[in-house]
Design a protein around this motif. Structure first.
Motif, PDB file in Angstrom:
ATOM      1  N   ARG A 274       8.429  -1.611  -8.914  1.00  0.00           N
ATOM      2  CA  ARG A 274       7.078  -1.819  -8.389  1.00  0.00           C
ATOM      3  C   ARG A 274       7.080  -1.953  -6.876  1.00  0.00           C
ATOM      4  O   ARG A 274       6.077  -1.719  -6.225  1.00  0.00           O
ATOM      5  CB  ARG A 274       6.436  -3.046  -9.049  1.00  0.00           C
TER       6      ARG A 274
ATOM      7  N   ARG B 298      -6.699   1.218  -6.848  1.00  0.00           N
ATOM      8  CA  ARG B 298      -5.913   0.033  -6.498  1.00  0.00           C
ATOM      9  C   ARG B 298      -5.617   0.018  -4.989  1.00  0.00           C
ATOM     10  O   ARG B 298      -5.561  -1.028  -4.366  1.00  0.00           O
ATOM     11  CB  ARG B 298      -4.586   0.001  -7.264  1.00  0.00           C
ATOM     12  N   ALA B 299      -5.437   1.221  -4.436  1.00  0.00           N
ATOM     13  CA  ALA B 299      -5.141   1.304  -3.008  1.00  0.00           C
ATOM     14  C   ALA B 299      -6.318   0.779  -2.191  1.00  0.00           C
ATOM     15  O   ALA B 299      -6.130   0.105  -1.173  1.00  0.00           O
ATOM     16  CB  ALA B 299      -4.824   2.745  -2.630  1.00  0.00           C
TER      17      ALA B 299
ATOM     18  N   LEU C  62       0.819  -1.212   0.000  1.00  0.00           N
ATOM     19  CA  LEU C  62       0.000   0.000   0.000  1.00  0.00           C
ATOM     20  C   LEU C  62       0.852   1.261   0.000  1.00  0.00           C
ATOM     21  O   LEU C  62       0.603   2.193  -0.764  1.00  0.00           O
ATOM     22  CB  LEU C  62      -0.878   0.018   1.261  1.00  0.00           C
TER      23      LEU C  62
ATOM     24  N   GLY D 247      -6.150  -2.830  -2.240  1.00  0.00           N
ATOM     25  CA  GLY D 247      -5.076  -3.235  -1.332  1.00  0.00           C
ATOM     26  C   GLY D 247      -5.504  -3.118   0.121  1.00  0.00           C
ATOM     27  O   GLY D 247      -5.155  -3.958   0.949  1.00  0.00           O
TER      28      GLY D 247
ATOM     29  N   GLN E 154      -3.340  -6.366 -11.893  1.00  0.00           N
ATOM     30  CA  GLN E 154      -2.898  -5.097 -11.324  1.00  0.00           C
ATOM     31  C   GLN E 154      -2.717  -4.013 -12.368  1.00  0.00           C
ATOM     32  O   GLN E 154      -2.556  -2.853 -12.037  1.00  0.00           O
ATOM     33  CB  GLN E 154      -1.587  -5.307 -10.569  1.00  0.00           C
TER      34      GLN E 154
ATOM     35  N   GLN F  57       0.976   2.226  -3.667  1.00  0.00           N
ATOM     36  CA  GLN F  57      -0.025   2.303  -4.720  1.00  0.00           C
ATOM     37  C   GLN F  57      -0.094   3.715  -5.284  1.00  0.00           C
ATOM     38  O   GLN F  57      -0.260   4.670  -4.541  1.00  0.00           O
ATOM     39  CB  GLN F  57      -1.401   1.903  -4.177  1.00  0.00           C
TER      40      GLN F  57
END
Lengths: 448, 287, 386
Positions: A131, A141-142, A117, A145, A412, A136
């Motif tokens: 990566r 996406r966070a 995160l 996560g 992802q 994030q």
């Protein structure tokens, strides 16, 4: 049959037709809606402070001081979380042995998720993969996560007749009564302050190179590759196609050669695209040796053969659509056949020819199978004009396939896939729109 | 007037194409003692992530180099190397005798560089209660002798078998180590890459598949095979029964000091090993 | 002739136009050369076709030399990499066939209906709107269709397949069923004497409606219970291919319908036929060659498509049991070539490499025959209407 029934049948017949057309419109919408909706999120999304930090550190973009201040503010909020973990680790030393091993494993998972995160914890060594160096960059996406951080998905296998049912177990349950317990609520409540999401228009998605297997950055090499392939293909196919169309429309009579040519053009139009790929590899690369590896040039040549029939047919139609009177007037003024074609017919047919060329460009831009073996790679730099003669390039259609099937972290980078599809579809549709507008103008001109 | 607008449009189109080409940060192909600035990598989709990460790492250090990576299957990598259309062939299996023969006939001397170790986890959907299988059971599933999860201790659901395309080294490894020359049942779905296998398994509760170690994450469940679960430790010690090395092949050993040499020996450097480990494979020096 | 010496205006003009003999010869030579060059350029498509056939033949023939003809076309065991290998491609031909059939089932009725509607029913303004839609459908790259099939449609079919299918069945079945009920009851009661007829018809309609409704609910229940093991199957691909073939079918059959003159239509209207009757009994039969051409071209589009089938057909070289079970994964010719080309190495001259070219050759021949058939149909329809 009664008249009313006949009328009903008549109406339903029309209804079927209207339904079919509506279905096509619907199909277009169903197809384009997810692509447009999710593809646009590659460009416009809520970017976290990690995104800004990445941009600043990797390409020097953004206001240095402002971003620094933001990073500090975020770090301030994050520190509490890291402090909690540190305190818990101290506490862990005092615990019993078996309990310690169990808790340590759970703690490692917690730390992994937190690193996913927020990026690596302060004090840890800098990971080698990009990566892992940043948290994030996207708020959507966070949130995913965060879900993984807060809950463990366990499966309830108690029902032997079916597959297990997923159960979301709060991760905090494993740490009840320890000093880590408040961490989960803290992160959940303060994630927004830790990541500071802000709506961002990342137009550079088009013009940035992808970084770390498309986890970051944009799609410029693929866009540029597609542009090269499209323009190069037309530079080869358009002269040949238009010349062929002129010959067929103006000079050719009826004879076995002409009908052979026409049959061949029809056959060429029907050759499956994958066969073009095999042919391009066998002929242009292995036999003619236009380049010593796959290259943009070989791809262009292959695609040129593929779009040739489209160019010829549409250009011929455009030439035939020029009113006969133009030609007769020119001939009667004493111009030769050659100059009539060059000075009168071609200019008059130009918009039509241009339309055909533009539509063929759209076709060349979207074809995948012919460039698999001749031009496309999954990773490469944007090429300079000279390099196109000898080097392969990423290209949108192939990279879409590659990213949505072959990538190691398909889920992802969905936004990149959708962004690529959107870019490709937009490119093709804009080309077609241009053709449609051009044709409408042409129709107006011929009418009035 | 109309003709002139048309001409403007055409001119603009040509000019913009040209501008695009010029604007692109051009890398001038220059021959130097370090060899060509162009390195073409082709081959296995399993080795692909390693090759891509290496390429990006290397290009980050040497901006004048262009390394292109395609993922088209091990066989294709070998073919490209033999035909001289690539510099490095990624392969997830060793070269075959026939390929060696053909290479030597064409004057190509394939040299293998082992870049990493890989296990081949057998994966199922996490909702599947089955935890472990034996090699025999996996084989029976793929030959079609076992068609229902009930027969291996799971629920009464038909098994959906996912396999790699026959053009992959992963398939060949699987065929050699698990299938032992028995044929895979025709109703098996074939997909083109490791990522696609994982995707199919992750979205299909009744599915079974196999993929490289680096492709397996939390969204799928790796089964124990003969009682051993695939991880770094069990792969490198050889206890996990389906393990293999991953290769990069070059034509002859690259001259020392060239960029190609630097690229294919990247896996020996600490950074290279870290990359391999972070992607999820097992570094060769990890003993 | 050019030697006239009076410098009148007419003379000047004439001199300008009529060139000297030598000049005209030169010009004629130049024109001839230019024509020759043009012809040569035009022949490039012929060369391309010849080269394509040559290259595919060159690599396909050794296969038949190595393995003969029978195995590929009669056996279903496709194990190109096994030892010993077997190259039975019957299931692959079947796969190509079934998705093409599926695409035709989707595209032809809808396409012809849409074409009829565009050419005869809708006002011009609507057509102006519909045409670009059709062109856009045709323009969307196949990889975008494949992406949609794989990422959107396949999970949908797999998770909610029964629901999707039953909604489809209800949408299509309910109106068609109602129509059939009305027509059937009308036809069955047409012989009855007058006073009792409306009553009987009403009763019949009610009964048929109930029966139809019962049938539909049964069908829906059946569909809801259907086991859909995987979303990447023949149905998914057929639907997408059908949509991809639609634009071709629509535009070619619309051309064919246009080519049928007004006279035929007006004669039919004059005889008291409704528009539907005119279209079904007069116009479509008159345009049937053109419509055949449309179908053939649609078939060609579906057979030759690579990316969609490669991504979303499941690639299982099997003939499902029963054979019409479109919910099973299948494998097609194009996907086999694209998927297996990687391993098959031509440097070693293995049968495995050549079999792919043999498949490509079959594909090429199928498309070639289709093309000839289509051209023949177009020519015939032109000749007939003339």
């Amino acid at each position: 049959m009664r008249l009313s029934t006949r009328k009903l049948l008549d109406r339903s017949f029309s209804g079927l037709g209207v339904f079919a057309i509506l279905l096509m419109v619907g199909a277009l919408l169903v197809l384009l809606a997810p692509i447009a909706a999710r593809g646009s999120r590659a460009f416009v999304f809520r970017a976290t402070v990690e995104h800004r930090q990445f941009m600043l550190e990797e390409s020097g973009r953004g206001d240095h001081d402002a971003i620094d201040a933001e990073i500090r503010a975020a770090a301030e909020v994050r520190r509490k979380a890291y402090d909690m973990i540190a305190r818990f680790e101290e506490e862990l030393e005092a615990a019993g042995r078996s309990e310690r091993r169990e808790l340590r494993r759970s703690l490692r998972e917690v730390k992994d998720h937190l690193a996913g995160l927020l990026g690596p914890a302060p004090g840890n060594a800098r990971p080698v993969l990009l990566r892992d160096q940043y948290g994030q960059t996207r708020w959507d996406r966070a949130l995913v996560g965060l879900g993984d951080f807060l809950y463990v998905t366990e499966y309830d296998y108690s029902d032997p007749s079916g597959m297990g049912r997923p159960l979301l177990v709060p991760r905090v349950d494993g740490f009840r009564g320890t000093s880590l317990e408040p961490l989960f609520a803290y992160v959940e409540q303060n994630l927004e302050r830790m990541l500071r999401p802000r709506l961002t228009f990342y137009w550079r998605f088009l013009f940035d190179e992808g970084r770390d297997a498309h986890f970051f950055g944009g799609i410029w090499p693929a866009v540029l590759g597609t542009l090269y392939l499209t323009i190069g293909t037309m530079l080869i196919a358009a002269p040949v196609g238009i010349a062929s169309a002129v010959y067929l429309a103006e000079f050719a009579g009826e004879g076995w050669l002409i009908s052979l040519i026409r049959t061949c053009i029809g056959t060429l139009a029907g050759v499956p695209s994958i066969v073009f790929g095999l042919f391009g590899l066998a002929f242009f690369i292995n036999t003619l040796g236009v380049s010593d590896s796959k290259s943009v040039l070989a791809g262009c040549l292959t695609l040129a053969v593929l779009v040739l029939p489209t160019v010829i047919r549409a250009s011929e139609e455009a030439i035939l659509a020029v009113p006969k009177t133009y030609k007769e007037a020119s001939l009667s003024l004493g111009a030769g056949q050659g100059s009539t074609v060059l000075r009168v017919i071609l200019p008059a047919a130009l918009p039509g020819i241009l339309t055909s060329v533009i539509i063929s460009m759209g076709r060349a831009a979207g074809e995948t199978a012919p460039i698999i073996f001749t031009a496309a790679v999954s990773l490469g730099r944007p090429l300079s004009l000279r390099q196109t003669l000898s080097q392969p390039t990423p290209a949108l259609p192939w990279n879409i396939y590659n990213l949505c099937t072959e990538h190691e972290a398909v889920d992802q980078i969905r936004h990149v896939q959708y962004g690529m599809v959107l870019t490709l579809v937009l490119l093709v549709l804009l080309l077609n729109l241009a053709a449609i507008l051009l044709r409408a103008r042409l129709a107006r001109r011929l009418a009035g | 007037m109309k003709r002139s607008t048309l001409r403007t449009v055409i001119l603009l189109a040509v000019a913009s194409a040209f501008a695009l080409a010029v604007q692109t940060r051009g890398v001038h192909a220059q021959e130097s003692t370090a060899g060509s600035t162009k390195i073409v990598v082709d081959g296995s989709t399993t080795v692909g992530p390693i090759a891509k990460a290496f390429a990006e790492h290397y290009m980050g250090l040497h901006p004048e180099v262009n390394i292109t990576v395609s993922e088209s299957g091990s066989g294709n990598g070998a073919k490209s190397l033999i035909n001289g259309v690539c510099d490095v062939a990624d392969m997830s299996r060793f070269m075959k005798e026939r390929e060696f023969k053909a290479a030597v006939e064409k004057g190509v001397m394939p040299v293998a560089h082992v870049v990493a170790m890989d296990g081949l986890p057998i994966i199922v959907h996490p909702s599947n209660p089955v935890k472990a299988l034996t090699v025999q059971q996996v084989r029976d599933i793929y030959t079609g002798k076992i068609t229902n999860w009930r027969e291996v201790g799971g629920p009464n659901v038909r098994i959906v078998k996912i396999s790699r395309d026959t053009n992959s080294g992963t398939y060949e490894t699987f065929a050699k180590l698990i299938m032992k020359k028995e044929k895979i049942a025709p109703d098996t779905e074939h997909v083109g890459s490791n990522g696609a296998v994982r995707q199919r398994v992750q979205s299909t509760p009744a599915a079974i598949g196999y993929a490289g170690l680096g492709f397996v994450d939390r969204t799928v469940k790796a089964l124990g095979i003969n009682g051993v679960y695939p991880d770094r430790e069990s792969v490198r010690s050889g206890r996990y029964p389906i393990a293999r090395p991953l290769f990069m092949f070059t034509d002859g050993y690259p001259a020392l000091g060239t960029r190609l040499h630097a690229f294919v020996t990247l896996h020996l450097s600490p950074k290279g090993q870290e990359i391999i480990e972070d992607i999820g494979f097992v570094p060769v020096t990890d003993y | 002739m050019a030697g006239t010496s009076i410098p009148t205006e007419a003379g000047l003009l004439r001199r300008h136009l009529m060139l000297s003999r030598s000049a005209s010869r030169l010009q004629r030579l130049g024109a001839l050369a230019a024509r020759g060059a043009l012809l040569l350029v035009t022949c490039s498509s012929v060369f391309a076709v010849i080269f394509i056939f040559l290259f595919i033949f060159r690599d396909a023939l050794p296969f038949f030399g190595l393995r003969g003809f029978a195995e590929v076309f009669t056996d279903t065991a496709w194990y190109p990499s096994a030892e010993p290998a077997s190259f039975g491609a019957l299931a692959i031909f079947f796969g190509s066939g079934i998705v093409t059939l599926g695409a035709v089932v989707v595209a032809v009725p809808l396409g012809v209906a849409a074409a009829v509607c565009l050419s005869d029913v809708l006002p011009f303004s609507v057509r102006q709107f519909a045409k670009p839609v059709i062109e856009m459908l045709a323009a969307i790259p196949s990889v975008a269709y494949g992406f949609f099939a794989l990422v959107v449609l396949a999970p949908l079919l797999q998770e909610k397949g029964g629901v999707v299918l039953s909604v489809g069945a209800c949408l299509a079945g309910a109106p068609l069923g109602l129509l059939a009920v009305v027509v059937l009851s009308d036809l069955l009661t047409s012989r009855l004497p007058d006073p009792s007829r409306p009553v009987v018809r009403l009763v019949l309609m009610g009964g048929l409606c109930a029966a139809g409704f019962y049938g539909l609910t049964q069908l829906v229940q059946l569909l809801l219970r259907l086991p859909i093991h995987s979303g990447t199957n023949a149905l998914n691909v057929s639907v997408i291919l059908g949509i991809m073939a639609l634009p071709t079918v629509v535009s070619v059959s619309e051309d064919a319908l246009h080519a049928v003159g007004r006279e035929l239509r007006e004669a039919s209207y004059a005889l008291g036929a409704t528009r539907a009757e005119t279209l079904v009994k007069v116009v479509i039969p008159a345009a049937r060659s053109g419509i055949l051409a449309a179908v053939v071209l649609g078939v060609m589009r579906a057979v030759g498509e690579t990316m969609v089938v490669w991504m979303a057909s499941g690639n299982a070289a099997q003939i499902p049991r029963p054979w019409f079970n479109v919910l099973e994964p299948i494998r097609t010719l194009t996907a086999t070539i694209a998927g297996e080309m990687g391993e098959a190495d031509h440097v070693t001259g293995s049968a495995r490499y050549h079999v792919l070219f043999a498949l490509a050759l079959c594909l090429l021949l199928i498309c070639f025959v289709c093309n000839l058939l289509g051209e023949w149909a177009v020519r015939r329809s032109k000749a007939r209407l003339r």
